[in-house]
Enzyme design. Structure first.
Site, PDB file in Angstrom:
ATOM      1  N   GLN A  63      -9.134   6.014  17.941  1.00 46.83           N
ATOM      2  CA  GLN A  63     -10.286   6.877  17.655  1.00 46.83           C
ATOM      3  C   GLN A  63     -10.655   7.041  16.181  1.00 46.83           C
ATOM      4  OE1 GLN A  63     -11.787  11.485  18.255  1.00 46.83           O
ATOM      5  NE2 GLN A  63     -10.110  10.817  19.513  1.00 46.83           N
ATOM      6  N   GLU A 101      -3.830  12.364  17.072  1.00 48.84           N
ATOM      7  CA  GLU A 101      -4.647  13.563  16.876  1.00 48.84           C
ATOM      8  C   GLU A 101      -3.860  14.876  16.769  1.00 48.84           C
ATOM      9  OE1 GLU A 101      -8.137  14.163  16.675  1.00 48.84           O
ATOM     10  OE2 GLU A 101      -7.486  16.230  16.405  1.00 48.84           O
ATOM     11  N   GLY A 148     -14.606  34.611   8.524  1.00 52.06           N
ATOM     12  CA  GLY A 148     -15.448  34.769   7.352  1.00 52.06           C
ATOM     13  C   GLY A 148     -15.628  36.245   7.028  1.00 52.06           C
ATOM     14  N   GLY A 149     -16.561  36.531   6.162  1.00 46.14           N
ATOM     15  CA  GLY A 149     -16.777  37.907   5.724  1.00 46.14           C
ATOM     16  C   GLY A 149     -17.560  38.747   6.726  1.00 46.14           C
ATOM     17  N   ASP A 209      -8.650  12.943  14.294  1.00 47.37           N
ATOM     18  CA  ASP A 209      -9.161  11.573  14.427  1.00 47.37           C
ATOM     19  C   ASP A 209     -10.592  11.441  13.907  1.00 47.37           C
ATOM     20  OD1 ASP A 209      -6.942  10.372  15.476  1.00 47.37           O
ATOM     21  OD2 ASP A 209      -7.483  10.731  17.543  1.00 47.37           O
TER      22      ASP A 209
HETATM   23  N1  CAO Z   1      -3.436  -9.957  16.299  1.00 49.19           N
HETATM   24  C1  CAO Z   1      -2.100  -9.891  16.280  1.00 49.19           C
HETATM   25  N2  CAO Z   1      -1.423  -8.744  16.221  1.00 49.19           N
HETATM   26  C2  CAO Z   1      -2.134  -7.613  16.219  1.00 49.19           C
HETATM   27  C3  CAO Z   1      -3.548  -7.612  16.248  1.00 49.19           C
HETATM   28  C4  CAO Z   1      -4.200  -8.848  16.285  1.00 49.19           C
HETATM   29  N3  CAO Z   1      -5.524  -8.945  16.327  1.00 49.19           N
HETATM   30  N4  CAO Z   1      -3.972  -6.334  16.204  1.00 49.19           N
HETATM   31  C5  CAO Z   1      -2.869  -5.571  16.167  1.00 49.19           C
HETATM   32  N5  CAO Z   1      -1.774  -6.340  16.192  1.00 49.19           N
HETATM   33  C6  CAO Z   1      -0.366  -5.904  16.137  1.00 49.19           C
HETATM   34  C7  CAO Z   1       0.017  -5.483  14.756  1.00 49.19           C
HETATM   35  O1  CAO Z   1       0.351  -6.575  13.949  1.00 49.19           O
HETATM   36  C8  CAO Z   1       1.164  -4.545  15.033  1.00 49.19           C
HETATM   37  O2  CAO Z   1       2.339  -5.285  15.267  1.00 49.19           O
HETATM   38  P1  CAO Z   1       3.678  -5.148  14.365  1.00 49.19           P
HETATM   39  O3  CAO Z   1       4.091  -3.712  14.447  1.00 49.19           O
HETATM   40  O4  CAO Z   1       4.626  -6.072  15.039  1.00 49.19           O
HETATM   41  O5  CAO Z   1       3.371  -5.515  12.973  1.00 49.19           O
HETATM   42  C9  CAO Z   1       0.711  -3.901  16.324  1.00 49.19           C
HETATM   43  O6  CAO Z   1      -0.214  -4.771  16.932  1.00 49.19           O
HETATM   44  C10 CAO Z   1      -0.071  -2.605  16.114  1.00 49.19           C
HETATM   45  O7  CAO Z   1       0.741  -1.692  15.563  1.00 49.19           O
HETATM   46  P2  CAO Z   1       0.356  -0.146  15.447  1.00 49.19           P
HETATM   47  O8  CAO Z   1       1.555   0.496  14.842  1.00 49.19           O
HETATM   48  O9  CAO Z   1      -0.885   0.089  14.703  1.00 49.19           O
HETATM   49  O10 CAO Z   1       0.046   0.292  16.954  1.00 49.19           O
HETATM   50  P3  CAO Z   1       0.764   1.339  17.883  1.00 49.19           P
HETATM   51  O11 CAO Z   1       0.062   1.256  19.185  1.00 49.19           O
HETATM   52  O12 CAO Z   1       2.246   1.164  17.916  1.00 49.19           O
HETATM   53  O13 CAO Z   1       0.480   2.751  17.186  1.00 49.19           O
HETATM   54  C11 CAO Z   1      -0.973   4.412  16.204  1.00 49.19           C
HETATM   55  C12 CAO Z   1      -0.786   3.357  17.307  1.00 49.19           C
HETATM   56  C13 CAO Z   1      -2.365   4.956  16.336  1.00 49.19           C
HETATM   57  C14 CAO Z   1       0.048   5.533  16.399  1.00 49.19           C
HETATM   58  C15 CAO Z   1      -0.769   3.758  14.819  1.00 49.19           C
HETATM   59  O14 CAO Z   1      -1.658   2.681  14.715  1.00 49.19           O
HETATM   60  C16 CAO Z   1      -1.016   4.713  13.668  1.00 49.19           C
HETATM   61  O15 CAO Z   1      -0.179   5.577  13.341  1.00 49.19           O
HETATM   62  N6  CAO Z   1      -2.148   4.538  12.961  1.00 49.19           N
HETATM   63  C17 CAO Z   1      -2.465   5.310  11.754  1.00 49.19           C
HETATM   64  C18 CAO Z   1      -2.873   6.698  12.072  1.00 49.19           C
HETATM   65  C19 CAO Z   1      -4.040   6.744  13.009  1.00 49.19           C
HETATM   66  O16 CAO Z   1      -5.067   6.179  12.800  1.00 49.19           O
HETATM   67  N7  CAO Z   1      -3.857   7.520  14.061  1.00 49.19           N
HETATM   68  C20 CAO Z   1      -4.969   7.806  14.923  1.00 49.19           C
HETATM   69  C21 CAO Z   1      -4.755   7.247  16.225  1.00 49.19           C
HETATM   70  S1  CAO Z   1      -5.984   7.835  17.300  1.00 49.19           S
HETATM   71  O17 CAO Z   1      -7.305   7.528  16.510  1.00 49.19           O
END
Ligand code: CAO
Length: 425
Positions: free
Chosen positions: A17, A139, A247-248, A168
């Protein structure tokens, strides 16, 4: 008609998101937004909370309008080549992966600068540099760590998260502003830069008034909080304030006619000082206009609970819309509690484009929230979200200018994935 961000090309490496909110805003403002997704599955939200079988979810469609989609395995050598070509031909890279993910893909900031010194590299992360920078965040984690949960809810209950996606969507909005500012600065410097919006920081920014109150506590009780009037002592930290206005001008949520059966038959009522006499007249309590216990805002502060109880005797005789009509005639600030159903049916929101109807080839017609910011010279036109990999050929051919042989070579390598996703099938 031209758009504010015409000519800006975004490499949208976002998911879920926060990041997609940011890039959707930029796309509505006219940027060409190329969403890079993992072959086969794409953005995980395509399949989450699905309401129509085999169609992209509303979770995905409502956050990814006006974008193009290319599938790319960033860990395949040919996929990496395409990714780097995209870095060279885009102005902004937006990502919200977990900490370190882009570095592991080989896209370090140093490498990005070598490929394209004008590139703006924008990230959402859960936390800024510090003890928690390596943590993944969603979030509600951000709402809790940014101060929103500890200050939301009622004093005698646990912390509460809000339905507004301040972690988000709020952070996506902050990031979009940072990107637009960086684009503006690039006009003068010719250089790109890194832009970081941490979700904890974004939530805290939206909880600014609660940090204000934390510091005011050192100088005495927070007299506008209803707990002051109830004689409840303050602790060491900003407390939860129920429906106090913050607020106030004191406010509270009051029951309206029909509240026994309708969970949303309520109105937010503000006892704004300049219209105190009008409030007293409307509720039939004229003696409070001059009574020393009620005539001034300071005198009223310890009596707010009783004042709102008296006003509620009046609001329960009216529906929330009747009350709104009457109160507005006297400039008394108030707002009916609108359900999502009522908002969806509100004609004026359709007319302004705040609620839009969108047609989608797999799911049919649905409603979405349009651009909430209206620009007179850059009106937003909401276009459906892309199917997974819908623009693979177009992007390789028209954006990256690859010839037919090269396109075939990339496809044969499997970098774009073997088959299309459920959504695109
Ligand atoms: N090709 C190949 N690999 C891909 C890819 C692509 N096109 N797109 C994603 N990937 C892989 C990445 O390389 C990564 O792998 P590795 O960990 O092995 O390097 C993995 O997919 C994605 O990792 P991630 O940590 O981003 O995903 P997750 O589902 O484990 O976690 C989230 C999700 C949201 C918790 C994490 O991305 C995060 O903390 N993001 C930052 C904060 C954020 O934006 N949070 C809001 C989430 S809701 O809007």
């Amino acid at each position: 008609m031209s758009k504010a961000l015409d000519g800006v090309r975004i490499l949208d490496f976002t998911h879920v998101q926060s990041g997609p909110t940011c890039t959707q805003l930029l796309a509505w403002l006219g940027a060409d937004c190329i969403k890079v997704e993992r072959p086969g599955v794409g953005d995980i939200t395509r399949g989450q909370l699905r309401d129509v079988p085999n169609a992209d979810s509303l979770y995905f469609t409502m956050l990814n309008h006006n974008k193009r989609s290319i599938t790319l395995d960033a860990k395949n050598p040919k996929g990496k080549e395409v990714l780097e070509a995209l870095v060279k031909s885009c102005d902004v890279l937006v990502e919200n992966f977990g900490p370190g993910v882009l570095d592991r893909m080989g896209l370090t900031w140093e490498h990005i600068q070598q490929l394209n010194p004008r590139m703006i590299y924008a990230s959402v992360k859960g936390f800024g540099p510090g003890p928690y920078e390596d943590c993944k965040v969603y979030e509600n984690v951000a709402q809790c760590t940014g101060g929103a949960a500890s200050t939301t809810g009622f004093r005698d209950g646990p912390p509460v998260v809000t339905g507004a996606q301040i972690g988000d969507s709020g952070t996506g909005l902050h990031l979009a502003l940072g990107i637009v500012a960086a684009l503006y600065q690039r006009n003068a410097t010719g250089r790109g830069q890194r832009v970081l919006a941490a979700m904890q920081d974004g939530v805290l920014n939206l909880c600014r008034v609660k940090l204000r109150d934390q510091q005011r506590l050192a100088h005495g009780p927070l007299k506008e909080y209803s707990q002051y009037g109830e004689g409840v002592a303050f602790g060491k930290a900003t407390p939860r304030a129920g429906n106090d206005s913050g607020g106030g001008q004191p406010g509270w949520i009051l029951k309206c006619k029909g509240w026994e059966n309708d969970p949303d038959a309520y109105i937010y009522f503000i006892t704004q000082a300049p219209v105190w006499a009008e409030i007293c007249k409307v509720i039939g309590q004229e003696d409070w206009i001059t009574h020393p216990d009620y005539a001034t805002p300071d005198a009223r502060l310890p009596r707010l609970k009783g004042i709102f109880a008296r006003i509620e005797q009046w609001t329960t005789t009216k529906t929330k819309f009747e009350a709104m009509d009457i109160l507005n005639k006297f400039d008394i600030p108030c707002g009916p509690i609108l359900s999502m159903k009522e908002i969806l049916e509100e004609k004026s929101l359709r007319e302004t484009g705040t609620i839009v109807e969108v047609d989608h080839p797999k799911r049919g017609k649905y409603f979405s929230v349009g651009l909430p910011i209206k620009l007179s010279d850059s009106p937003a036109e909401v276009k459906r979200s892309p199917l997974l990999g819908e623009h693979n050929d177009e992007i390789l051919r028209d954006v990256l200018k690859f010839d037919a042989k090269k396109v075939e070579e990339i496809k044969a390598s499997g970098a774009l994935g073997g088959s299309k996703s459920m959504a695109a099938e």
